[in-house]
Design a protein around this motif. Structure first.
Motif, short mmCIF file in Angstrom:
data_model
loop_
_atom_site.label_atom_id
_atom_site.label_comp_id
_atom_site.label_asym_id
_atom_site.label_seq_id
_atom_site.Cartn_x
_atom_site.Cartn_y
_atom_site.Cartn_z
N ALA A 103 70.23 -61.14 -4.77
CA ALA A 103 70.27 -62.14 -3.69
C ALA A 103 69.35 -63.32 -4.02
N ASP A 176 78.74 -57.64 -2.57
CA ASP A 176 77.85 -58.57 -1.93
C ASP A 176 76.43 -58.44 -2.53
N ALA A 178 73.48 -58.76 -1.24
CA ALA A 178 72.52 -57.99 -0.44
C ALA A 178 72.78 -56.49 -0.59
N HIS A 179 74.05 -56.11 -0.65
CA HIS A 179 74.35 -54.69 -0.84
C HIS A 179 73.92 -54.24 -2.23
N ASP A 181 71.46 -55.27 -3.86
CA ASP A 181 70.00 -55.12 -3.88
C ASP A 181 69.56 -53.83 -3.19
N ASN A 242 62.92 -58.22 -5.02
CA ASN A 242 63.70 -57.32 -4.15
C ASN A 242 62.80 -56.54 -3.19
#
Ligand SMILES: NC(=O)c1ccc[n+]([C@@H]2O[C@H](COP(=O)([O-])OP(=O)(O)OC[C@H]3O[C@@H](n4cnc5c(N)ncnc54)[C@H](OP(=O)(O)O)[C@@H]3O)[C@@H](O)[C@H]2O)c1
Ligand SMILES: NC(=O)c1ccc[n+]([C@@H]2O[C@H](COP(=O)([O-])OP(=O)(O)OC[C@H]3O[C@@H](n4cnc5c(N)ncnc54)[C@H](OP(=O)(O)O)[C@@H]3O)[C@@H](O)[C@H]2O)c1
Lengths: 302, 302
Positions: A103, A176, A178-179, A181, A242
């Motif tokens: 991200a 995605d 964020a997923h 991460d 992260n």
């Protein structure tokens, strides 16, 4: 229409960058590989190893005419690396990377290169070693490479990066950022954090000498030292980038550790045996999926 | 005067017991190996593999005339195994074991066999597999075997057990049982506890599916699954038997984990990099001491 990829540029020629360069030369011999690394010493070694068709002292000229550029520098250096290549980029160029967190890197690259196509990626493969001599062309064979394109990324650019990774031996997934991460916090970042912790703990006890820890490490400890020998700068950057996902999974780990701690304290034999029976199954699945060596002890030489 | 060792009996023919039997047959062909296992199925497999010269259905007859008896059953089963062999023991017999924790086992054996010589031992070697088929004759090569004799143990008996382990390929150390338990809590028991914990944590998160954990395990997680695939009964017993030392080292681990957690939360880059640089050195020493495979990634097949 499929984009044609005739030139690939690699920025950062350490473990991952040099493995990419090697794999492209071996498996896509028609593709020209150009490269750059910020370090004089690394460029010198890369030249000696013949990693690239053209190795440039200057980042911007390394990427001239490249169809795909892969940034393979530590996560904290991605923004600088992107800025440094910007003047040399062709308008159609796709910029990708290999950063272990996505991200933050995706945002940094989008900001540094607002007029370019950015398709972030992360090959889930590596060893504990770093630097240009540590790479090898088969590193990505059978491993997953995760792409995290923005929702509005051009499909043909995603396809081009995906095809490149498949040509290098990897299997490709798209998700995605964020997923990604959160998933990698569990499968990679937390394991590294735990390993770094326990190796630190073991080396600082008063009751047990470091020499004892080393001598008797075959009891299990040595497994953790492999991961805890990974590059300090790379991992510093991953934890900072992260942070939220790592702290969230660490919280869950701490809860579970407290449960087991209490079971030991109370002598709850059933709880321990149940837990240890459950965890056994996961390894079988990992081996069945081809994600680890089925040989006992990772196939270590005894 | 050195004791002569002509017959060795092995009680419990799993990973460790069967490896001992194999190693004795291969390296000390003049020594007769007798054996017993409580499980019918294990004895059946052991017979098929030809692990022992004589395999007995009855523990007491398995140890008749044996000079050294090695108990290779889970730590929690040592007292029972000792009681079961008692009627068959020759007066001069030395009873030893391979239990992963020592103070509790030493006390249990001394209590069960008050009129016999007991020399507890622990070979720091193993794999994640268990059972008679998992053993191999070279398991102990270059690994340490720790003896924890009582202060008044006869020197020639210590010497006899020590020579046996050296003949099987091990290097021998002698130490106090309590110190052994503290050292192994760090180098073996805590690593197993942590691995069991994290594998449990990863398999129970809501945000990340088990299939994702398996697919992307090459990021580091898979290393922990090896250890967390170890025998549930054996490890249940180890944690219960070595409770105090395990909880004490766990306390230290928790403190260190809190320090790193805080460094991540605060974005303390220097602290992280320093820590990760320090832990790197330990692996080099382990490899230099011949206690791990120098190949990247444990020499895993890629
Ligand atoms: N290692 C793994 O297991 C693994 C797995 C998947 C993904 N990754 C990711 O891959 C990336 C590279 O990791 P690595 O293991 O290949 O590290 P590495 O072996 O340390 O190589 C990184 C190289 O990049 C150079 N560099 C740093 N900043 C630069 C810049 N601004 N421009 C050009 N070159 C620069 C470094 O030079 P200096 O030495 O002078 O700094 C070094 O030679 C990281 O983002 C990491 O998160 C790593
Ligand atoms: N695995 C390692 O890495 C390692 C390393 C060093 C030391 N050790 C120690 O070595 C010992 C054995 O471990 P292992 O890994 O070899 O376990 P294993 O493969 O499970 O073998 C143990 C064997 O002992 C049998 N058994 C249990 N109670 C018995 C009794 N009272 N009399 C006779 N046989 C009995 C078991 O039968 P059932 O299957 O029917 O119970 C099993 O066949 C443990 O004390 C352990 O702490 C293990």
């Amino acid at each position: 229409m499929a984009r044609s990829v005739e030139r690939v540029a690699v920025i950062g020629l350490g473990l991952i960058g040099s493995s990419i360069a090697r794999a492209v030369k071996e498996r896509l011999p028609q593709v020209v590989v150009t490269g750059h690394d910020a370090s004089d010493a690394v460029r010198e070694i890369a030249r000696g190893l013949g990693l690239c068709d053209h190795l440039s002292d200057d980042p911007a000229s390394a990427v001239e005419n490249a169809d795909i550029i892969i940034l393979a520098v530590p996560v904290g250096g991605m923004a600088d690396a992107a800025q440094a290549i910007a003047p040399g980029l062709a308008p159609h160029a796709i910029i990708s990377d290999v950063g272990s967190s996505k991200a933050g890197v995706a945002a940094a690259l989008a900001k540094a290169l607002p007029d370019h196509i950015v398709i972030p990626a992360h090959p889930v493969a590596g060893t504990e070693n770093s630097g240009p001599a540590a790479g090898f062309s088969t590193l990505f064979d059978g491993r997953w490479c995760i792409l995290t394109p923005a929702a509005d990324a051009p499909a043909d650019a995603v396809e081009a990066v995906s095809s490149l990774w498949e040509a290098l031996g990897a299997k490709v997934d798209v998700m995605d950022a964020a997923h990604h991460d959160m998933v990698l916090a569990v499968t990679s970042h937390l394991p590294h954090l735990i390993a770094y912790t326990i190796v630190g703990t073991a080396s600082e006890l008063e009751e047990v000498t470091e020499s004892e820890v080393i001598k008797y490490s075959a009891g299990g400890f040595r497994d953790f030292t492999r991961i805890a020998a990974s590059d300090p700068v790379m991992w510093r950057d991953v934890f900072l980038a992260n942070k939220d996902a790592v702290l969230a999974t660490l919280q869950r780990f701490n809860e579970d550790l407290t449960v087991l701690q209490q079971a030991i304290r109370r002598g709850d034999a059933d709880k321990l045996e149940d837990w240890f029976t459950r965890t056994r199954a996961i390894r079988r699945s990992i081996i069945a999926e081809g994600q680890d060596d089925p040989a006992p002890d990772f196939g270590r030489k005894h």
